[in-house]
Design an enzyme around this catalytic site. Sequence first.
Site, PDB file in Angstrom:
ATOM      1  N   HIS A  77       0.814  -1.219   0.000  1.00  0.00           N
ATOM      2  CA  HIS A  77       0.000   0.000   0.000  1.00  0.00           C
ATOM      3  C   HIS A  77       0.854   1.278   0.000  1.00  0.00           C
ATOM      4  O   HIS A  77       0.335   2.355  -0.283  1.00  0.00           O
ATOM      5  CB  HIS A  77      -1.026  -0.013   1.148  1.00  0.00           C
ATOM      6  CG  HIS A  77      -0.506   0.428   2.481  1.00  0.00           C
ATOM      7  ND1 HIS A  77      -0.132  -0.455   3.474  1.00  0.00           N
ATOM      8  CD2 HIS A  77      -0.301   1.656   2.986  1.00  0.00           C
ATOM      9  CE1 HIS A  77       0.274   0.233   4.530  1.00  0.00           C
ATOM     10  NE2 HIS A  77       0.176   1.515   4.261  1.00  0.00           N
ATOM     11  N   ASP A 127       0.206  -7.610   2.202  1.00  0.00           N
ATOM     12  CA  ASP A 127       0.553  -6.203   1.930  1.00  0.00           C
ATOM     13  C   ASP A 127       2.077  -6.086   1.759  1.00  0.00           C
ATOM     14  O   ASP A 127       2.768  -5.538   2.616  1.00  0.00           O
ATOM     15  CB  ASP A 127       0.032  -5.343   3.091  1.00  0.00           C
ATOM     16  CG  ASP A 127       0.128  -3.854   2.826  1.00  0.00           C
ATOM     17  OD1 ASP A 127       0.561  -3.464   1.729  1.00  0.00           O
ATOM     18  OD2 ASP A 127      -0.229  -3.083   3.739  1.00  0.00           O
ATOM     19  N   SER A 183       4.485   2.379   7.977  1.00  0.00           N
ATOM     20  CA  SER A 183       4.099   1.271   7.091  1.00  0.00           C
ATOM     21  C   SER A 183       5.281   0.800   6.254  1.00  0.00           C
ATOM     22  O   SER A 183       6.099   1.610   5.815  1.00  0.00           O
ATOM     23  CB  SER A 183       2.976   1.708   6.153  1.00  0.00           C
ATOM     24  OG  SER A 183       1.777   1.814   6.862  1.00  0.00           O
TER      25      SER A 183
HETATM   26  C1  4AZ Z   1      -0.915   3.792   8.361  1.00  0.00           C
HETATM   27  O1  4AZ Z   1      -1.764   4.637   8.204  1.00  0.00           O
HETATM   28  C2  4AZ Z   1      -0.919   2.986   9.600  1.00  0.00           C
HETATM   29  N1  4AZ Z   1      -1.285   1.280  14.260  1.00  0.00           N
HETATM   30  C3  4AZ Z   1       0.056   2.044   9.795  1.00  0.00           C
HETATM   31  C4  4AZ Z   1       0.063   1.290  10.939  1.00  0.00           C
HETATM   32  C5  4AZ Z   1      -0.907   1.471  11.882  1.00  0.00           C
HETATM   33  C6  4AZ Z   1      -1.902   2.410  11.698  1.00  0.00           C
HETATM   34  C7  4AZ Z   1      -1.900   3.182  10.554  1.00  0.00           C
HETATM   35  C8  4AZ Z   1      -0.881   0.622  13.106  1.00  0.00           C
HETATM   36  O2  4AZ Z   1      -0.057   3.599   7.509  1.00  0.00           O
END
Ligand code: 4AZ
Length: 255
Positions: A80, A128, A221
């Site tokens: 993503h 992902d 992420s």
């Molecule tokens: C994000 O928005 C995201 N708490 C990644 C990880 C988490 C929440 C949001 C985990 O990329």
Amino acid sequence: MSATARRLCRVAAIVLAVALTGLPATLSANAAEDNGPRIVGGTPADIADYPWMLALVSPQGQVFCGAELIAPDVVSTAAHCVQGVNPNNIYVVGGRSDITKLTAGDSVTRVERITINPAYSTPAAGGDEAMLTLRRTLPYRTVPLAHAATDAGLYAAGTVGTVLGWGRTTEGGYNSAQLLKVDVPIRSNAECTTAYPAFNAAQSFCAGVPEGGKDSCQADSGGPFLVNGRLIGLVSYGRGCARPGYPGVYARLGT
Ligand code: 4AZ
């Protein structure tokens, strides 16, 4: 020439300079807090201890995801993070604990090709994962990966893993200039499904503390979930960050 046209020319000149040097004009972490919460609820980490840890940076100089060096010219990240993104608009930055202190050198490269896991659709559906092939090699050690044969037990509920990133230090807050880390235990699949009804246990796991306060967050992420120094998951999604009852969800790399 009008003032607006002059401004546009100036912007164009900066964009061109960035294109020629291959470096973002500036790297901004916004307000970096020294004493505030980190990743969410974490502590500073030294890139020397995680030399394969990389940041994906936009042409505007913003860290938008984490990534790991898995071969000298191949990087692992979350699907993503890079789906629909032009590879020319990704700067891969390594070798820095403080991501705002960017200089020319070996630590920045560009992306030749994005390969998304063909089975990927949405983070909640699992898988992902993506790979970036770099235009040139990076001079860092690669991350040790999970092994299907021996590491299956690492996903058991209660196993504590380490998550790293330059992402937001509070839900809706600012990114961190400094690389941060936080330790969180893996939760049972039943707990993950309670929080996230669409949770895919075959391709994901979730981790966090029941009371909240420790988590990955936006811009983390694609970053690593490490157990015993090995990469077993990638930061994928969650409802908000560090909320009680909503553990972070990670793409499951091994079995
Ligand atoms: C994000 O928005 C995201 N708490 C990644 C990880 C988490 C929440 C949001 C985990 O990329």
